[in-house]
Scaffold this active site. Structure first.
Site, PDB file in Angstrom:
ATOM      1  N   CYS A 142       0.783  -1.256   0.000  1.00  0.00           N
ATOM      2  CA  CYS A 142       0.000   0.000   0.000  1.00  0.00           C
ATOM      3  C   CYS A 142       0.809   1.298   0.000  1.00  0.00           C
ATOM      4  CB  CYS A 142      -0.911   0.043   1.214  1.00  0.00           C
ATOM      5  SG  CYS A 142      -1.963  -1.356   1.305  1.00  0.00           S
ATOM      6  N   ARG A 177      15.442   2.715   2.955  1.00  0.00           N
ATOM      7  CA  ARG A 177      15.473   1.464   2.176  1.00  0.00           C
ATOM      8  C   ARG A 177      14.916   0.308   3.003  1.00  0.00           C
ATOM      9  NH1 ARG A 177      20.759  -0.067   0.958  1.00  0.00           N
ATOM     10  NH2 ARG A 177      21.101   1.916  -0.117  1.00  0.00           N
ATOM     11  N   SER A 178      13.801   0.580   3.727  1.00  0.00           N
ATOM     12  CA  SER A 178      13.198  -0.490   4.519  1.00  0.00           C
ATOM     13  C   SER A 178      12.515  -1.476   3.575  1.00  0.00           C
ATOM     14  CB  SER A 178      12.187   0.078   5.507  1.00  0.00           C
ATOM     15  OG  SER A 178      11.044   0.545   4.835  1.00  0.00           O
ATOM     16  N   ASP A 200      20.236   4.711   2.334  1.00  0.00           N
ATOM     17  CA  ASP A 200      19.931   4.311   3.713  1.00  0.00           C
ATOM     18  C   ASP A 200      21.087   4.743   4.592  1.00  0.00           C
ATOM     19  OD1 ASP A 200      21.866   2.357   3.665  1.00  0.00           O
ATOM     20  OD2 ASP A 200      20.528   0.728   4.254  1.00  0.00           O
ATOM     21  N   ILE A 201      20.995   4.334   5.847  1.00  0.00           N
ATOM     22  CA  ILE A 201      21.971   4.800   6.828  1.00  0.00           C
ATOM     23  C   ILE A 201      23.398   4.369   6.463  1.00  0.00           C
ATOM     24  CG2 ILE A 201      21.686   2.823   8.416  1.00  0.00           C
ATOM     25  CD1 ILE A 201      21.369   6.202   9.832  1.00  0.00           C
TER      26      ILE A 201
HETATM   27  P1  NAD Z   1      12.433   1.601   9.156  1.00  0.00           P
HETATM   28  O1  NAD Z   1      13.011   1.966  10.474  1.00  0.00           O
HETATM   29  O2  NAD Z   1      12.182   0.168   8.835  1.00  0.00           O
HETATM   30  O3  NAD Z   1      13.414   2.139   7.995  1.00  0.00           O
HETATM   31  C1  NAD Z   1      13.999   3.409   8.039  1.00  0.00           C
HETATM   32  C2  NAD Z   1      14.925   3.588   6.832  1.00  0.00           C
HETATM   33  O4  NAD Z   1      15.476   4.903   6.863  1.00  0.00           O
HETATM   34  C3  NAD Z   1      16.091   2.621   6.787  1.00  0.00           C
HETATM   35  O5  NAD Z   1      16.340   2.243   5.451  1.00  0.00           O
HETATM   36  C4  NAD Z   1      17.251   3.463   7.328  1.00  0.00           C
HETATM   37  O6  NAD Z   1      18.522   3.023   6.888  1.00  0.00           O
HETATM   38  C5  NAD Z   1      16.904   4.816   6.761  1.00  0.00           C
HETATM   39  N1  NAD Z   1      17.513   5.897   7.521  1.00  0.00           N
HETATM   40  C6  NAD Z   1      17.392   6.154   8.848  1.00  0.00           C
HETATM   41  N2  NAD Z   1      18.123   7.254   9.166  1.00  0.00           N
HETATM   42  C7  NAD Z   1      18.696   7.681   8.028  1.00  0.00           C
HETATM   43  C8  NAD Z   1      19.571   8.748   7.711  1.00  0.00           C
HETATM   44  N3  NAD Z   1      19.988   9.610   8.629  1.00  0.00           N
HETATM   45  N4  NAD Z   1      19.951   8.898   6.427  1.00  0.00           N
HETATM   46  C9  NAD Z   1      19.545   8.038   5.479  1.00  0.00           C
HETATM   47  N5  NAD Z   1      18.729   7.017   5.716  1.00  0.00           N
HETATM   48  C10 NAD Z   1      18.322   6.823   6.981  1.00  0.00           C
HETATM   49  O7  NAD Z   1      11.113   2.466   8.986  1.00  0.00           O
HETATM   50  P2  NAD Z   1       9.863   2.330   7.942  1.00  0.00           P
HETATM   51  O8  NAD Z   1       8.959   1.226   8.359  1.00  0.00           O
HETATM   52  O9  NAD Z   1      10.346   2.352   6.550  1.00  0.00           O
HETATM   53  O10 NAD Z   1       9.113   3.693   8.266  1.00  0.00           O
HETATM   54  C11 NAD Z   1       9.755   4.929   8.047  1.00  0.00           C
HETATM   55  C12 NAD Z   1       8.808   6.078   8.353  1.00  0.00           C
HETATM   56  O11 NAD Z   1       7.727   6.034   7.440  1.00  0.00           O
HETATM   57  C13 NAD Z   1       8.183   6.023   9.736  1.00  0.00           C
HETATM   58  O12 NAD Z   1       8.060   7.334  10.218  1.00  0.00           O
HETATM   59  C14 NAD Z   1       6.827   5.395   9.487  1.00  0.00           C
HETATM   60  O13 NAD Z   1       5.880   5.743  10.464  1.00  0.00           O
HETATM   61  C15 NAD Z   1       6.500   5.993   8.141  1.00  0.00           C
HETATM   62  N6  NAD Z   1       5.556   5.194   7.352  1.00  0.00           N
HETATM   63  C16 NAD Z   1       4.540   5.875   6.756  1.00  0.00           C
HETATM   64  C17 NAD Z   1       3.611   5.204   5.995  1.00  0.00           C
HETATM   65  C18 NAD Z   1       2.524   5.997   5.320  1.00  0.00           C
HETATM   66  O14 NAD Z   1       1.674   5.453   4.641  1.00  0.00           O
HETATM   67  N7  NAD Z   1       2.530   7.303   5.462  1.00  0.00           N
HETATM   68  C19 NAD Z   1       3.681   3.830   5.844  1.00  0.00           C
HETATM   69  C20 NAD Z   1       4.749   3.142   6.426  1.00  0.00           C
HETATM   70  C21 NAD Z   1       5.695   3.859   7.167  1.00  0.00           C
END
Ligand code: NAD
Length: 309
Positions: A142, A177-178, A200-201
């Site tokens: 989604c 890149r989650s 990603d990080i």
């Molecule tokens: P996650 O923690 O699984 O992944 C975070 C990603 O960001 C990783 O790839 C990490 O390496 C990268 N990252 C973190 N810090 C970084 C930096 N300083 N520089 C570069 N990359 C960095 O999180 P997720 O499940 O992917 O969720 C991320 C965000 O998106 C959360 O805030 C979540 O609530 C939001 N989200 C929103 C929706 C929506 O529909 N709006 C859906 C899913 C997730």
């Protein structure tokens, strides 16, 4: 400042309207069951939104709360219940590989989130249909799907080009890149023809289909480029860093870029980004929920098709 701020409410409106009309005119009542097995306030909020949007469009939504140790049995129960057309789980539950296992316990025919291995595999391999006759489109996760719809809405997709190539020539940076959002999104956009810098990080990877889109599906290569290198090259910057302190350096954004945030936190400094971006989308949650319901109606139809054959 000539930046246009585009809100998810407006982007999702046509999808919500279409869902509402489909459900009303066909007199159907698709049922979605959401499982809440954690104490995460963000998950409870998401469940609240889902309930609200479902009520608006005519989808029957039932939130089932249970302990995480009962979740597997509860999912199996819903898999077997012909009155349930779609199932979703608010993750994280265990926060480790067990969550991945649970994603595959949800029956593929009821997986509205598109997280089952079959859908994920098909998405990475650019396999767009479940059947050879091409009557059943694969379910796409989604949030990545919602982000594709955002990009279509704001005109990043070029409608003159054939479907599947409409991002040819576009350069996109995705900061995240989650497995849930960033990597599938990079694959989807690259499969549609974009050159994607996936940040990603730990570093940056490039997703692309080669010069002239000679590849059928994307390939990934490692790069030594940095955020400082890729941001000025990018037509579109999409960010999802789950941290309140993280800010995309606005001065590196290309003049006239499209900037989209899907993190719960504001990854762009609102005032600064409006000085650079042509289009700024501060949040996308409402589009995600609309895609969830769209996937549900699709699965409802596939189930009816299967019963009839
Ligand atoms: P996650 O923690 O699984 O992944 C975070 C990603 O960001 C990783 O790839 C990490 O390496 C990268 N990252 C973190 N810090 C970084 C930096 N300083 N520089 C570069 N990359 C960095 O999180 P997720 O499940 O992917 O969720 C991320 C965000 O998106 C959360 O805030 C979540 O609530 C939001 N989200 C929103 C929706 C929506 O529909 N709006 C859906 C899913 C997730």
């Amino acid at each position: 400042m000539s930046c246009k701020v585009v809100l998810a409410q407006g982007i999702s409106a046509s999808y919500r309207e279409e869902l509402k009309n489909t459900i009303k005119t066909r007199n159907i009542r698709p049922k979605l069951v959401g499982f809440l097995a954690n104490e995460d306030p963000a998950a409870a909020k998401y469940a609240e939104w889902t309930a609200k949007t479902c009520a608006e469009t005519g989808v029957e939504f039932e939130l089932r709360k249970c302990s995480r140790n009962d979740l597997e049995d509860k999912i199996i129960e819903a898999n077997l219940d012909a009155g349930v057309h779609g199932i979703m789980v608010y993750y994280p539950v265990f926060g480790d590989r067990q969550d991945q296992y649970l994603q595959n316990v949800v029956d593929v025919s009821k997986d509205v989130e598109g997280l089952h291995h079959k859908y994920v595999y098909n998405m990475y391999h650019n396999i767009r249909f479940l059947d050879e006759a091409k009557t059943k489109k694969c379910i796409i996760p989604c949030t990545p799907l919602g982000l594709v719809k955002v990009m279509e809405y704001v005109g990043v997709y070029n409608g003159i080009l054939p479907h599947g190539n409409r991002l040819h020539g576009r350069v996109v940076t995705i900061i995240n890149r989650s497995e849930i959002v960033g990597r599938p999104l990079a694959a989807l956009l690259a499969n549609d023809g974009a050159k994607v810098y996936s940040v990603d990080i730990n570093g940056i990877q490039e997703f692309h289909r080669g010069v002239g889109l000679q590849l059928k599906k994307h390939e990934v290569s490692e790069t030594t480029l940095t955020v400082e290198d890729v941001l000025p090259l990018s037509d579109v910057v999409i960010t999802g860093v789950p941290s309140p302190s993280y800010k995309v350096p606005s001065h590196l954004i290309r003049d006239g870029a499209v900037c989209i945030n899907f993190s719960t936190y504001k990854n762009f400094d609102g005032d600064e980004i409006k000085k650079k971006a042509a289009i700024y989308v501060p949040a996308v949650g409402k589009v995600t929920v609309a895609m969830l319901e769209r996937n549900l109606v699709r699965l409802y139809d596939y189930q009816a098709q299967d019963r009839a054959s």
